[in-house]
Structures are given as structure tokens and as C-alpha cells.
Design a protein around this motif. Structure first.
Motif, PDB file in Angstrom:
ATOM      1  N   UNK A 231       0.763  -1.272  -0.043  1.00  0.00           N
ATOM      2  CA  UNK A 231       0.074  -0.073  -0.050  1.00  0.00           C
ATOM      3  C   UNK A 231       0.909   1.313   0.156  1.00  0.00           C
ATOM      4  N   UNK A 232       1.711   1.290   0.941  1.00  0.00           N
ATOM      5  CA  UNK A 232       2.721   2.255   0.889  1.00  0.00           C
ATOM      6  C   UNK A 232       3.650   2.704  -0.399  1.00  0.00           C
ATOM      7  N   UNK A 233       3.959   1.597  -0.892  1.00  0.00           N
ATOM      8  CA  UNK A 233       4.574   1.758  -2.491  1.00  0.00           C
ATOM      9  C   UNK A 233       3.736   2.107  -3.152  1.00  0.00           C
ATOM     10  N   UNK A 234       2.482   1.963  -3.366  1.00  0.00           N
ATOM     11  CA  UNK A 234       1.474   2.470  -4.356  1.00  0.00           C
ATOM     12  C   UNK A 234       1.247   3.565  -3.853  1.00  0.00           C
ATOM     13  N   UNK A 235       1.449   4.422  -2.698  1.00  0.00           N
ATOM     14  CA  UNK A 235       1.122   5.679  -2.456  1.00  0.00           C
ATOM     15  C   UNK A 235       2.433   6.423  -3.053  1.00  0.00           C
ATOM     16  N   UNK A 236       3.581   5.982  -2.963  1.00  0.00           N
ATOM     17  CA  UNK A 236       4.589   6.799  -3.472  1.00  0.00           C
ATOM     18  C   UNK A 236       4.442   6.853  -5.137  1.00  0.00           C
ATOM     19  N   UNK A 237       3.860   5.718  -5.689  1.00  0.00           N
ATOM     20  CA  UNK A 237       3.540   5.747  -7.364  1.00  0.00           C
ATOM     21  C   UNK A 237       2.667   6.927  -7.388  1.00  0.00           C
ATOM     22  N   UNK A 238       1.957   7.399  -6.715  1.00  0.00           N
ATOM     23  CA  UNK A 238       0.897   8.465  -6.929  1.00  0.00           C
ATOM     24  C   UNK A 238       1.399   9.623  -6.308  1.00  0.00           C
ATOM     25  N   UNK A 239       2.659   9.992  -5.963  1.00  0.00           N
ATOM     26  CA  UNK A 239       3.197  11.013  -5.458  1.00  0.00           C
ATOM     27  C   UNK A 239       2.950  11.573  -4.064  1.00  0.00           C
ATOM     28  N   UNK A 240       2.729  10.612  -3.386  1.00  0.00           N
ATOM     29  CA  UNK A 240       2.363  10.714  -1.870  1.00  0.00           C
ATOM     30  C   UNK A 240       3.413  10.124  -0.978  1.00  0.00           C
ATOM     31  N   UNK A 241       3.719  10.822  -0.058  1.00  0.00           N
ATOM     32  CA  UNK A 241       4.863  10.393   1.003  1.00  0.00           C
ATOM     33  C   UNK A 241       4.014   9.469   2.073  1.00  0.00           C
ATOM     34  N   UNK A 242       4.418   8.136   1.973  1.00  0.00           N
ATOM     35  CA  UNK A 242       3.386   7.393   2.817  1.00  0.00           C
ATOM     36  C   UNK A 242       3.945   7.575   4.323  1.00  0.00           C
TER      37      UNK A 242
ATOM     38  N   UNK B 179      -3.116  -0.214 -15.388  1.00  0.00           N
ATOM     39  CA  UNK B 179      -2.580   0.193 -16.891  1.00  0.00           C
ATOM     40  C   UNK B 179      -1.713   1.593 -16.972  1.00  0.00           C
ATOM     41  N   UNK B 180      -1.405   2.001 -16.015  1.00  0.00           N
ATOM     42  CA  UNK B 180      -0.571   3.437 -15.913  1.00  0.00           C
ATOM     43  C   UNK B 180       1.010   2.830 -15.247  1.00  0.00           C
ATOM     44  N   UNK B 181       1.945   3.693 -15.935  1.00  0.00           N
ATOM     45  CA  UNK B 181       3.280   3.560 -15.393  1.00  0.00           C
ATOM     46  C   UNK B 181       3.603   4.438 -14.325  1.00  0.00           C
ATOM     47  N   UNK B 182       3.958   3.860 -13.041  1.00  0.00           N
ATOM     48  CA  UNK B 182       4.418   4.647 -12.121  1.00  0.00           C
ATOM     49  C   UNK B 182       5.609   5.565 -12.520  1.00  0.00           C
ATOM     50  N   UNK B 183       5.616   6.848 -12.279  1.00  0.00           N
ATOM     51  CA  UNK B 183       6.813   7.754 -12.514  1.00  0.00           C
ATOM     52  C   UNK B 183       8.297   7.217 -12.155  1.00  0.00           C
ATOM     53  N   UNK B 184       8.125   6.562 -10.974  1.00  0.00           N
ATOM     54  CA  UNK B 184       9.486   6.031 -10.479  1.00  0.00           C
ATOM     55  C   UNK B 184       9.975   4.995 -11.142  1.00  0.00           C
ATOM     56  N   UNK B 185       9.349   4.421 -12.235  1.00  0.00           N
ATOM     57  CA  UNK B 185       9.742   3.257 -13.299  1.00  0.00           C
ATOM     58  C   UNK B 185       9.596   3.905 -14.516  1.00  0.00           C
ATOM     59  N   UNK B 186      10.380   4.756 -14.768  1.00  0.00           N
ATOM     60  CA  UNK B 186      10.221   5.482 -16.039  1.00  0.00           C
ATOM     61  C   UNK B 186      11.282   4.695 -17.249  1.00  0.00           C
ATOM     62  N   UNK B 187      12.267   4.029 -16.662  1.00  0.00           N
ATOM     63  CA  UNK B 187      13.269   3.289 -17.151  1.00  0.00           C
ATOM     64  C   UNK B 187      12.821   1.787 -17.409  1.00  0.00           C
TER      65      UNK B 187
END
Length: 301
Positions: A93-104, A266-274
Motif C-alpha cells: 500500500x505504501x509503495x503505491x502511495x509513492x507511485x501516486x506522488x504521496x509520502x507514505x 494500466x499506468x506507468x509509475x513515474x519512479x519506473x520510467x526506465x
């Protein structure tokens, strides 16, 4: 198995490379959000506490025998599995928070997965039952049964590889949680194996580097003050082991969350742009669920 991507085919080594990239990007998430390390730490501390509490009853049960030892093992497995899964779910859950630009926030993430206690209890019960059965087979000293149990254990690990993201992200029944987890692994087996190699290698190198640093600090001290030097060496090496374990568990949680979030949203987390999520092309439609929770509703609030 290989997948179509446009007119090309994504082969085994391509999928290993994507898994390696997934590992490196997951480490970047840990670097930016070190509080994620707290979740496996809390799980380890809680599980160790229960093990200490049940150590004496387990010894007594083993002395008495008559199957009582397996009852004690079941209780221990059930409690430790529940605790580790609960904190692992909070990590996802916390990892997904970071994917959405929120500090867990640790407390908020633990509260957020409290409504998943039901599936976690079911999973803990099934997992504890399987563990006790495998232990009983192992104790039977039957070589054929031992081989079969080993094969089953491998299959069980594959089937339940994504069980935590499934519990966090989807409304599942006791049976569908296993089929969903198995489907996710089947569709991402190459990336999962590649991530496994990457995590093992990177965490291993980090551990070796830290261990060498520990020796570099403690050995000169031990040369002049043997007692304190040896104690310092033990403490530093213990700290290295704990940190590498926490790092490994955290990276695994982030990597699994990234694969599953992409599959469901179906979305790419910004942290995984590579990371080339296009190698997963078409798979999100197959194991994303219309009733998925945690991504569009619960996890985005």
C-alpha cells in the motif's frame, strides 16, 4: 513462453533484463522513501516476539508428542504468517502511495489495510495448514514423499508469489486469491525471475560492501582492545545482516507492487520510467479486475 509486442517477440533474456531494471528502479524508491524499510522491520520484530513467546510451549509440545507439536506449530505459523502478511500488505500500500506522488505515513498505511484483515486471516490459515502438512511429510523420513513435498513447495511458492498484492488491490474470495496470484506470476514470470536475480545480486553486493566496511572499522580496534573489538564486530555484522534483510524485503514488496499496479491500473509509475512496461503488453486486460480495490478507489484517496 514468449509474448508478442508489436511484430517482435519478447524472449526470456529480454524479460530478465526488464526484471533487472525493475530492481534498480525499486531501489530508487527506497532511496527516496527510506521509511518503507520500517514495514519489514516491524514484521520481523513482531514475528520474533511471537516466536519467543511460543518457544517454550513448542518445546513442551515436542516433548509430549502425539501430534501436539503440530498443533503448536500451526499456531506459530498462523500468527507469524498473519503478522508478516499484514505488514507486507502495508508495504505494498505504501509503495503505491509513492507511485501516486504521496509520502507514505506508516500509521496511515497500517490503518489502510485493516479492512483486508479477513483475506489475510484466510491466507494465514491456509498457509499455516500447508506448512504443517509439509513439515509432517518431511518428518516422515519417506524419500519419495520428501521429493513430492519439495516439488509441491516450489509450486506453492509460484502460486502464492503475488498473494499480497492480490489481497491489497482486489476484492477476492478465498479461492480466487490463489488463482489471481497464479495468473499474475504466469504473466510476469520472466520479470519476476529477473527481479529475483537482480535483488539477490544487488543486495548481496551491498551486504558484502557493508561487511567489509564493518571489518575495516572493528579490526583495528580489536588489535588493541580484543574484547570490545570483537563485540563491535559482532554488533556491526549483525546490523549489516538486519539491514540487507530489510532492504531485500522492501525491494521485493515495491517490485511486486509496481508490476501489479501496472497490471490493474494500466499506468506507468513515474519512479519506473526506465522500466519497459510495454513488455507486459496486453496482460493488464487479462489479470486486471473490474472489481479491483485499492488502485482507483481506496488507494487513491
Amino acid at each position: 513462453m514468449s509474448l508478442q509486442r508489436g511484430s517482435g517477440r519478447i524472449g526470456f533474456f529480454d524479460r530478465l533484463r526488464t526484471g533487472w531494471t525493475l530492481t534498480k528502479d525499486s531501489i530508487g524508491v527506497v532511496r527516496d522513501h527510506p521509511t518503507l524499510l520500517l514495514f519489514p522491520l516491524l514484521a520481523g520484530v513482531a514475528s520474533a516476539a511471537f516466536f519467543v513467546v511460543f518457544f517454550v510451549p513448542l518445546l513442551v509440545a515436542n516433548l509430549i508428542g502425539s501430534g501436539l507439536e503440530y498443533v503448536a506449530l500451526f499456531v506459530l505459523y498462523f500468527l507469524t504468517t498473519f503478522l508478516s502478511t499484514y505488514f507486507a500488505a502495508a508495504l505494498v500500500y505504501a509503495a503505491n502511495e509513492t507511485f501516486h506522488g504521496r509520502e507514505p505515513d506508516v500509521i496511515d498505511c497500517l490503518k489502510a489495510v485493516s479492512d483486508r484483515v479477513g483475506p489475510i486471516l484466510v491466507w494465514s490459515f491456509v498457509s499455516a495448514t500447508v506448512s504443517v502438512v509439509l513439515k509432517a511429510i518431511e518428518d516422515s523420513d519417506n524419500p519419495i514423499a520428501g521429493i513430492l513435498s519439495s516439488l509441491f513447495a516450489v509450486g506453492w511458492s509460484v502460486l502464492t508469489f503475488f498473494i499480497v498484492p492480490v489481497i491489497v488491490f482486489e476484492d477476492v474470495t478465498p479461492t480466487s486469491m490463489f488463482s489471481r496470484s497464479g495468473s499474475a506470476f504466469r504473466e510476469t514470470w520472466g520479470e519476476s525471475i529477473g527481479a529475483g536475480f537482480g535483488i539477490t545480486l544487488i543486495v548481496g553486493l551491498v551486504g558484502v560492501g557493508l561487511a567489509l566496511g564493518a571489518f575495516a572499522i572493528s579490526v583495528p580496534i580489536a588489535a588493541f582492545f580484543p574484547g570490545p573489538g570483537i563485540l563491535l564486530t559482532v554488533l556491526l555484522l549483525g546490523g549489516v545482516l538486519v539491514f540487507t534483510y530489510l532492504l531485500s524485503q522492501t525491494i521485493w514488496g515495491i517490485a511486486k507492487a509496481a508490476l501489479y499496479v501496472y497490471a490493474v491500473e494500466g499506468r506507468r509509475p513515474a519512479e519506473f520510467d526506465t522500466f519497459d512496461f510495454d513488455t507486459l503488453g496486453g496482460r493488464s486486460d487479462r489479470f486486471g479486475s473490474p472489481g479491483a480495490v485499492g488502485t482507483r478507489d481506496t488507494l487513491e484517496r
